[in-house]
Design a protein around this motif. Structure first.
Motif, PDB file in Angstrom:
ATOM      1  N   GLY A  63      21.168  56.920  23.702  1.00  0.00           N
ATOM      2  CA  GLY A  63      20.765  55.419  22.745  1.00  0.00           C
ATOM      3  C   GLY A  63      19.579  54.968  21.491  1.00  0.00           C
ATOM      4  O   GLY A  63      19.846  54.209  20.906  1.00  0.00           O
ATOM      5  N   ARG A  64      18.677  56.573  21.536  1.00  0.00           N
ATOM      6  CA  ARG A  64      17.699  56.453  21.372  1.00  0.00           C
ATOM      7  C   ARG A  64      17.601  55.970  19.169  1.00  0.00           C
ATOM      8  O   ARG A  64      18.884  56.799  19.327  1.00  0.00           O
ATOM      9  N   LYS A  65      16.988  55.640  18.706  1.00  0.00           N
ATOM     10  CA  LYS A  65      17.040  56.415  17.286  1.00  0.00           C
ATOM     11  C   LYS A  65      15.666  57.393  16.239  1.00  0.00           C
ATOM     12  O   LYS A  65      14.782  57.125  17.158  1.00  0.00           O
ATOM     13  N   ALA A  66      16.718  57.346  15.936  1.00  0.00           N
ATOM     14  CA  ALA A  66      15.339  58.856  14.791  1.00  0.00           C
ATOM     15  C   ALA A  66      16.078  58.510  13.197  1.00  0.00           C
ATOM     16  O   ALA A  66      16.913  58.907  13.426  1.00  0.00           O
ATOM     17  N   THR A  67      15.052  59.675  13.137  1.00  0.00           N
ATOM     18  CA  THR A  67      15.649  60.113  11.326  1.00  0.00           C
ATOM     19  C   THR A  67      14.714  61.401  11.114  1.00  0.00           C
ATOM     20  O   THR A  67      13.462  62.072  11.858  1.00  0.00           O
ATOM     21  N   LEU A  68      15.241  61.635  10.161  1.00  0.00           N
ATOM     22  CA  LEU A  68      15.553  62.966  10.045  1.00  0.00           C
ATOM     23  C   LEU A  68      15.235  63.244   7.954  1.00  0.00           C
ATOM     24  O   LEU A  68      15.631  62.585   7.826  1.00  0.00           O
ATOM     25  N   ILE A  69      14.179  63.526   8.118  1.00  0.00           N
ATOM     26  CA  ILE A  69      13.896  64.201   6.495  1.00  0.00           C
ATOM     27  C   ILE A  69      14.402  65.005   5.888  1.00  0.00           C
ATOM     28  O   ILE A  69      13.482  66.447   6.599  1.00  0.00           O
TER      29      ILE A  69
END
Length: 358
Positions: free
Chosen positions: A223-229
């Motif tokens: 349930g972690r958050k992460a962001t892809l660019i």
């Protein structure tokens, strides 16, 4: 790739490997046979052998190592030739054991050192081949000489064998250590090449996608958050066409450096392909990723290229935060790629957030 060039490349690589093997055995052979000659000399001196035996001992101890080396490096198959040379060493070792009348200590020292060398060079298969060669050499020489047998070892013979007992294992250990260290360095270099892009030093696409996949699994499982660019350089083809590919490569390197400087150590940055780059930011929201990217864009705005002072480097980017409804990391990539497409369509030199899927 055509078959003929492929075969030629494989043959060249095999020959280089064989040459390396021949070079690694050259110094141990020089040292081993030189100090081994002392053991033989000490054992055969009381037997008063003919002058020809002394000549053969000198040849085997001080001339043969150089002939063997030249034989190997001039061969089309240096590895096979060097294996043959090692078997000749073993054959001669067995012959000298018989010539010494099977004097116990010198015989054991010579045979054990040669066996150790064969194991270090070719493992158990070469050890057993070498052992057979030693037996053949000993039996043939013993038959020619009438089966002499003088197993007693004098104190003088013991002392002359001590250099062989101490120096050769130490030297062989040093050579083995140096070889192992070299192979470890090569392994690290191959691992680096398999993971890194040759131009920018960032992760290459294959490895970067592997790390992206791992991050996706972590987000899904914990349930972690992460962001892809995903981002690319605006009008990169025009840069190449106008200023040349060398400047285009410099632009890629500059962007890679700014990404490394502007993002955190834990962020996963890679060259996705051509002028397209990707970054995975663990434990980061889309808004936080957007702020970090804005700082990078501002840094790029003030960079001037010596060969093209008027050129300013701009990027377009798509930002996609991980969503629980994504079925795989490809969905994550697709979301970021769609946002990047919109950034380019909306005028470039901008960033767009991915539209959350219902």
């Amino acid at each position: 790739m055509p078959i003929a060039p492929l075969i030629a490349t494989t043959t060249a690589t095999t020959r280089r490997s064989g040459l390396g093997f021949a070079k690694r055995t050259y110094l141990p052979r020089i040292v081993g046979l030189a100090i081994g000659s002392l053991c033989v000399l000490a054992a055969i001196f009381p037997l008063h052998p003919p002058f020809a035996v002394w000549l053969l001992l000198a040849f085997n101890g001080f001339v043969w190592p150089h002939i063997a080396y030249q034989w190997s490096i001039r061969s089309d198959k240096p590895f096979a030739t060097e294996i043959r040379n090692l078997l000749i060493d073993a054959l001669m070792g067995g012959a000298w054991v018989a010539a010494m009348g099977f004097n116990a200590l010198p015989a054991v020292v010579i045979l054990s050192m040669m066996s150790m060398n064969n194991i270090a060079s070719g493992g158990l298969p070469l050890f057993f081949k070498g052992l057979a060669a030693q037996i053949i050499g000993a039996v043939l020489t013993s038959a020619v000489l009438g089966f002499p047998f003088y197993p007693q070892t004098t104190p003088q013979q013991l002392y002359l064998c001590l250099p062989m007992i101490f120096i050769y294992p130490t030297f062989l250990g040093f050579v083995t250590y140096r070889t192992a260290k070299h192979l470890a360095e090569k392994k690290r270099e191959l691992l680096r090449i398999s993971m890194r892009d040759g131009l920018t030093g960032l992760y290459n696409r294959r490895h970067w996608e592997h790390l992206l996949h791992n991050e996706f699994d972590g987000c899904q499982r914990y349930g972690r958050k992460a962001t892809l660019i995903l981002m690319d350089i605006d009008h990169f083809k025009t840069i190449n066409d106008t200023f040349g590919h060398a400047l285009g490569d410099e632009a890629l390197i500059v962007l890679a450096e700014e990404l490394l400087l502007g993002l955190r150590v834990v962020d996963i940055v890679g060259r996705y392909g051509g002028d397209e780059f990707g970054a995975v930011l663990p434990n980061t929201s889309a808004e936080q990723a957007s702020q970090a990217l804005k700082r990078i864009q501002e840094s790029l705005n003030v960079i001037a290229f010596r060969e093209a002072p008027e050129l300013r480097l701009h990027i377009s980017a798509g930002i996609a935060e991980y969503q629980q409804g994504m079925r795989g990391y490809q969905d994550w990539l697709k979301a970021a790629d769609g946002a990047l497409y919109r950034a380019k369509n909306n005028g470039r030199n901008r960033q767009e957030l991915a539209i959350p899927q219902p």
